[in-house]
Design a protein around this motif. Sequence first.
Motif, short mmCIF file in Angstrom:
data_model
loop_
_atom_site.label_atom_id
_atom_site.label_comp_id
_atom_site.label_asym_id
_atom_site.label_seq_id
_atom_site.Cartn_x
_atom_site.Cartn_y
_atom_site.Cartn_z
N UNK A 352 -67.16 -28.45 108.40
CA UNK A 352 -68.02 -29.61 108.65
C UNK A 352 -69.00 -29.79 107.49
N UNK A 353 -68.97 -30.96 106.87
CA UNK A 353 -69.88 -31.26 105.76
C UNK A 353 -70.34 -32.71 105.87
N UNK A 354 -71.43 -33.03 105.18
CA UNK A 354 -71.96 -34.40 105.19
C UNK A 354 -71.07 -35.29 104.33
N UNK A 355 -70.61 -36.45 104.86
CA UNK A 355 -69.70 -37.30 104.10
C UNK A 355 -70.38 -38.23 103.11
N UNK A 356 -71.71 -38.22 103.05
CA UNK A 356 -72.38 -39.13 102.13
C UNK A 356 -72.06 -40.58 102.46
N UNK A 357 -71.61 -41.33 101.45
CA UNK A 357 -71.32 -42.76 101.63
C UNK A 357 -69.90 -43.03 102.09
N UNK A 358 -69.12 -41.99 102.39
CA UNK A 358 -67.71 -42.19 102.70
C UNK A 358 -67.47 -42.93 104.01
N UNK A 359 -68.50 -43.04 104.88
CA UNK A 359 -68.33 -43.78 106.13
C UNK A 359 -68.73 -45.25 106.01
N UNK A 360 -69.24 -45.66 104.85
CA UNK A 360 -69.68 -47.05 104.69
C UNK A 360 -68.59 -48.08 104.97
N UNK A 361 -67.33 -47.85 104.57
CA UNK A 361 -66.31 -48.86 104.88
C UNK A 361 -66.21 -49.21 106.35
N UNK A 362 -66.51 -48.26 107.22
CA UNK A 362 -66.42 -48.53 108.65
C UNK A 362 -67.62 -49.34 109.13
N UNK A 445 -80.96 -33.71 115.89
CA UNK A 445 -80.81 -35.08 115.41
C UNK A 445 -80.26 -36.00 116.49
N UNK A 446 -80.40 -37.29 116.28
CA UNK A 446 -79.86 -38.26 117.22
C UNK A 446 -79.03 -39.27 116.44
N UNK A 447 -78.43 -40.19 117.18
CA UNK A 447 -77.58 -41.20 116.57
C UNK A 447 -78.48 -42.30 116.01
N UNK A 448 -78.88 -42.13 114.77
CA UNK A 448 -79.74 -43.10 114.12
C UNK A 448 -79.10 -43.69 112.89
N UNK A 449 -79.89 -44.45 112.14
CA UNK A 449 -79.37 -45.13 110.96
C UNK A 449 -78.92 -44.17 109.88
N UNK A 450 -79.43 -42.94 109.88
CA UNK A 450 -79.08 -41.98 108.83
C UNK A 450 -77.61 -41.61 108.85
N UNK A 451 -76.91 -41.80 109.97
CA UNK A 451 -75.49 -41.44 110.01
C UNK A 451 -74.68 -42.29 109.04
N UNK A 452 -75.17 -43.47 108.72
CA UNK A 452 -74.45 -44.34 107.80
C UNK A 452 -74.44 -43.83 106.37
N UNK A 453 -75.36 -42.92 106.04
CA UNK A 453 -75.44 -42.37 104.69
C UNK A 453 -75.11 -40.89 104.67
N UNK A 454 -74.42 -40.43 105.71
CA UNK A 454 -73.98 -39.04 105.71
C UNK A 454 -74.78 -38.14 106.59
N UNK A 455 -75.57 -38.67 107.51
CA UNK A 455 -76.41 -37.84 108.37
C UNK A 455 -75.67 -37.26 109.55
N UNK A 456 -74.46 -36.78 109.35
CA UNK A 456 -73.69 -36.08 110.37
C UNK A 456 -72.67 -35.20 109.65
N UNK A 457 -71.98 -34.36 110.40
CA UNK A 457 -70.96 -33.50 109.82
C UNK A 457 -69.57 -33.94 110.22
N UNK A 458 -68.64 -33.86 109.28
CA UNK A 458 -67.24 -34.20 109.54
C UNK A 458 -66.38 -33.37 108.60
N UNK A 459 -65.16 -33.09 109.00
CA UNK A 459 -64.26 -32.31 108.15
C UNK A 459 -63.46 -33.23 107.25
N UNK A 460 -62.94 -32.68 106.17
CA UNK A 460 -62.09 -33.45 105.28
C UNK A 460 -60.84 -33.94 106.00
N UNK A 461 -60.27 -33.10 106.84
CA UNK A 461 -59.08 -33.52 107.59
C UNK A 461 -59.39 -34.73 108.47
N UNK A 462 -60.54 -34.71 109.16
CA UNK A 462 -60.90 -35.83 110.04
C UNK A 462 -61.28 -37.08 109.25
N UNK A 463 -61.96 -36.91 108.13
CA UNK A 463 -62.30 -38.08 107.32
C UNK A 463 -61.03 -38.73 106.78
#
Length: 713
Positions: A352-362, A445-463
């Motif tokens: 589990x690592x922070x994806x940074x901007x990789x979730x922006x497309x969604x 942490x909670x589900x806030x705006x920071x998740x859009x810039x990587x404020x959560x953990x996800x695996x490379x396989x899941x990303x």
Amino acid sequence: MTKSLKTLLQTMPKPLFGMGAALGLLLFLMVGIAGGFWLFDRYNSPPLGILESLSEEVLDRDGNLLRAFTTDEDRWRLKADLDAVDPEFIDILLAYEDKRFFSHHGIDPLAVLRASWQLLSNREIISGASTISMQLARLIEPREKRTFTAKFWQMARAIQLEQRMSKREILSAYLTLAPYGGNLEGIRAASLAYFAKEPTDLSLEQAALLVALPQSPEARRPDLYPDRARRARDKVLERMAQSGTIAQSEVARASGHPLSAKRHDMPQLAAHTADRLRRQAPKDSVHQTTLNADLQQRMEAVVRDGADRLGTRLSAALVLADAKTGDILAEVGSPDYVSPARSGWIDMSRALRSPGSALKPFIYGLAFEEGLVRSQTIITDQPVNFSGYRPKNFDMDYQGDVSIHDALLLSLNVPAVALLDAVGPARLMERLRSGGVTTELPEGGDVGLAIGLGGLGITLKDLTQLYTTFANRGHSTILTDQPRSSAERQADASASPIPVLDPVASWHVSGILKDASPPRGAPNLPIAYKTGTSYGYRDAWSVGFDGRYVIGVWVGRADNSAVPGITGRTAAAPILFEAFSRSGLSLSPLPSKPYGAQEQTLAELPPTLRRFEISKSWLTNDSLPEPAPKIDYPPRGAQIEMTRTASGQVLPVLVKLQDGRPPFRWLVNGKVLQANGNRRKVAWQPSGAGLSTLTVIDSAGRADSVSIYLTLP
């Protein structure tokens, strides 16, 4: 009858037993032997447990060996499959060792008579009489001394084996256990070790060598005694020529072929996958995967080469999958499994690592789906304050008015957070769950705006799994490295009934991402991709896709420490492009335009879609006191290990600033680094390791300082 003949018969001694008695004795002996063998067979079963003690195998989608493990006795013992053994080898083996194998019942009487006559005539053993069945008996129950008692025991065992096993099973068992020198047992282990290939297509000289080795495996080892091995090989070939099994011309050619004296390593691909499967099914000796051995080998080389270019302590991971089927075709958890510097045993494809901007497309996809924006809609990139959350761009600068298309391509933070605020963070999390992935918020942490810039953990396989959305018109495909039946695939598909994005939104986002320029020095490939860099330069990401395949890449350190200067574009994207280039895959076009999708210029957009207005409540109020400058990176008190490239060059440390009024004056240990600069990101090339203090002073005279400790790798 004459008188003299009658007298002769009367004077002859009487037989001890009559004919009936002799037959009775013979019958008694036969019954005794049969009864004795029945008791032997009933109460002394053959010890076949060794056939269950096999090397564990991890196989690719086509049954090719990816990785193997020695047995508990440290033996390479791979099960032999007759259908996967060169038929010519089988013919030579039987012609040389046991020509009547398929006609006898464990003992070859003709061979026994021949060997006995030779022993009596020459008073020494000229040739043996052991059948394949007898040799198998010796392998499953080895005896230290070669005595007549041991030989008779082998014969009994051979007959017993013939009653319990088919001829194919006996031959397969022999080819699984036959010794080939060192810790090699069986035809597969020998072929892989001496020829670096499976025994499916052996050359004539290779087949002859493998027939000769089990007779004296240690004395004829080709890696230790190549001359002896060559002479033994040629003896087999000569016998084949004399018997007419092989043409003399072919034997002459094979005998002239040089013999390799090298022992090769066993296949060692997909180390982390193998570990994971062994933990999941510890009792299985064979683990099947969806991986492709050729692709796996290529991708491991790509990751290793890419990590070596970046630095000796950096790790990297890669996942390559078929977006249509969900099969993972290659997965690499680290560049070097045994590297202490890289902590190579940690599988970073599942960390589990922070994806940074990789979730922006969604985020942008949801905005398209909600009808809030189109590609040419204008949005303002400017300072904002979301109730204390002040997102800054990566370069700490602002672009002003930009199109949605460019905002995503430039990976601007303010527009992404503004759109996430409009669609709602909870909505984004819901769609991520629809994609079948698991995410983890920071503790507390909670589900806030920071998740859009990587404020959560996800695996490379899941990303990587999430990005299958764009190759499947909005639906993600569950990724797995284990084979599935049709029913299981349908179950996986039904497990995600809600699309991640609608087809039109997915098409719009894909169209933007395919316009992203390749990293410096990379070829211009027909793929779409996005990068990401987590806070503090800890993780660099890049995920790319075409119409069929998706590849995800992560670069960083396994211990989650910072890597000054690492970014998704400079570290992960080059590996991504090299992976596509060296994969050998035929790239497919992205999905065609779905029904209802439109490409519109700014002038063609309706007035409500020409500009996306950020809520005025979030805009920075100029009447409020301007915040003092704050060094955003590196953090105060950080211990940073600097990055050294493969050429020995030490990379500079990037220093980032937020707030404050330009121009800025930078100092390092009291000496001016940069004066009257307007940029909020500067590159600092330290003169060496140790404690350093960074100071920034803005135009209003306000200052901020951090002390850090630098170490060299």
